[in-house]
Design a protein around this motif. Structure first.
Motif, PDB file in Angstrom:
ATOM      1  N   VAL A 184       4.272   5.369  -2.354  1.00  0.00           N
ATOM      2  CA  VAL A 184       4.672   5.085  -0.981  1.00  0.00           C
ATOM      3  C   VAL A 184       4.746   6.395  -0.202  1.00  0.00           C
ATOM      4  O   VAL A 184       5.286   7.386  -0.682  1.00  0.00           O
ATOM      5  N   LYS A 185       4.185   6.402   0.991  1.00  0.00           N
ATOM      6  CA  LYS A 185       4.237   7.569   1.877  1.00  0.00           C
ATOM      7  C   LYS A 185       5.285   7.387   2.971  1.00  0.00           C
ATOM      8  O   LYS A 185       5.859   8.352   3.440  1.00  0.00           O
ATOM      9  N   ARG A 186       5.486   6.143   3.416  1.00  0.00           N
ATOM     10  CA  ARG A 186       6.487   5.844   4.459  1.00  0.00           C
ATOM     11  C   ARG A 186       7.309   4.654   4.002  1.00  0.00           C
ATOM     12  O   ARG A 186       6.770   3.638   3.564  1.00  0.00           O
ATOM     13  N   ILE A 187       8.621   4.799   4.122  1.00  0.00           N
ATOM     14  CA  ILE A 187       9.525   3.695   3.803  1.00  0.00           C
ATOM     15  C   ILE A 187      10.451   3.501   5.001  1.00  0.00           C
ATOM     16  O   ILE A 187      10.811   4.457   5.681  1.00  0.00           O
ATOM     17  N   GLY A 206       0.834  -1.200   0.000  1.00  0.00           N
ATOM     18  CA  GLY A 206       0.000   0.000   0.000  1.00  0.00           C
ATOM     19  C   GLY A 206       0.869   1.250   0.000  1.00  0.00           C
ATOM     20  O   GLY A 206       1.714   1.416  -0.865  1.00  0.00           O
ATOM     21  N   GLU A 207       0.655   2.111   0.973  1.00  0.00           N
ATOM     22  CA  GLU A 207       1.415   3.361   1.055  1.00  0.00           C
ATOM     23  C   GLU A 207       2.669   3.223   1.924  1.00  0.00           C
ATOM     24  O   GLU A 207       3.339   4.200   2.210  1.00  0.00           O
ATOM     25  N   GLU A 208       2.975   1.994   2.325  1.00  0.00           N
ATOM     26  CA  GLU A 208       4.145   1.752   3.154  1.00  0.00           C
ATOM     27  C   GLU A 208       5.057   0.761   2.434  1.00  0.00           C
ATOM     28  O   GLU A 208       4.591  -0.112   1.709  1.00  0.00           O
ATOM     29  N   ALA A 209       6.353   0.912   2.642  1.00  0.00           N
ATOM     30  CA  ALA A 209       7.308  -0.001   2.011  1.00  0.00           C
ATOM     31  C   ALA A 209       8.505  -0.210   2.925  1.00  0.00           C
ATOM     32  O   ALA A 209       8.817   0.621   3.775  1.00  0.00           O
ATOM     33  N   GLN A 210       9.145  -1.343   2.712  1.00  0.00           N
ATOM     34  CA  GLN A 210      10.393  -1.649   3.396  1.00  0.00           C
ATOM     35  C   GLN A 210      11.409  -2.029   2.332  1.00  0.00           C
ATOM     36  O   GLN A 210      11.075  -2.696   1.357  1.00  0.00           O
ATOM     37  N   PHE A 211      12.635  -1.573   2.502  1.00  0.00           N
ATOM     38  CA  PHE A 211      13.675  -2.116   1.638  1.00  0.00           C
ATOM     39  C   PHE A 211      14.601  -2.965   2.485  1.00  0.00           C
ATOM     40  O   PHE A 211      14.829  -2.725   3.662  1.00  0.00           O
TER      41      PHE A 211
END
Length: 119
Positions: free
Chosen positions: A75-78, A39-44
Motif C-alpha cells: 500500500v502506498k496511500r492509506i 491495489g496500492e491504496e487502502a482504507q481502514f
C-alpha cells in the motif's frame, strides 16, 4: 464504535473483502480494525476499542500493527474517516487532514490520509 446501534448498523456489503484485526486481552476482544486494500491504496474502517479499555494504548498498538501490514502489502496511500475529535490521535501516526468532510449518524468526520515510502 456504535454501542447504541444494532450490529447490522456497522455491517457493510464488502466486509468479506477486508482483513479484520483484533487485539485481545486474555480471551476478551478489546480492539478491532478492518483493512480494505485496493491495489496500492487502502482504507481502514471500524477501528474501535472498548470504552473500558480506552486510553491504555491498545488502539495505538493495533493501529501500528495494521499500518505495518498495509505497508508490507504494498500500500502506498492509506486513508480513514476520522471522527473530528480524533484528528490529533491520527496525526501521531503520520496522517494528515484532507479537505473531505461529512456527517454520519450525527457525528462529524474528516478524511485523513497517510503515504508510505518515497513520494
Amino acid at each position: 464504535m456504535w454501542p447504541e446501534k444494532d450490529l447490522d448498523y456497522v455491517k457493510l456489503k464488502d466486509d468479506d473483502e477486508g482483513t479484520h484485526f483484533g487485539l485481545f486481552e486474555g480471551e476478551q476482544l478489546i480492539a478491532v480494525v478492518s483493512l480494505f486494500v485496493n491495489g496500492e491504496e487502502a482504507q481502514f474502517r471500524k477501528f474501535a476499542t472498548l470504552i473500558s479499555h480506552q486510553n491504555r494504548g491498545y488502539g495505538s498498538r493495533l493501529l501500528s500493527y495494521m499500518l505495518g501490514e498495509a505497508e508490507r502489502a504494498g500500500v502506498k496511500r492509506i486513508y480513514c474517516n476520522a471522527r473530528s475529535g480524533k484528528v490529533s490521535f491520527y496525526e501521531k501516526f503520520g496522517f494528515t487532514v484532507t479537505e473531505h468532510t461529512f456527517t454520519k449518524g450525527g457525528k462529524d468526520y474528516i478524511v485523513m490520509e497517510r503515504f508510505f515510502g518515497a513520494s
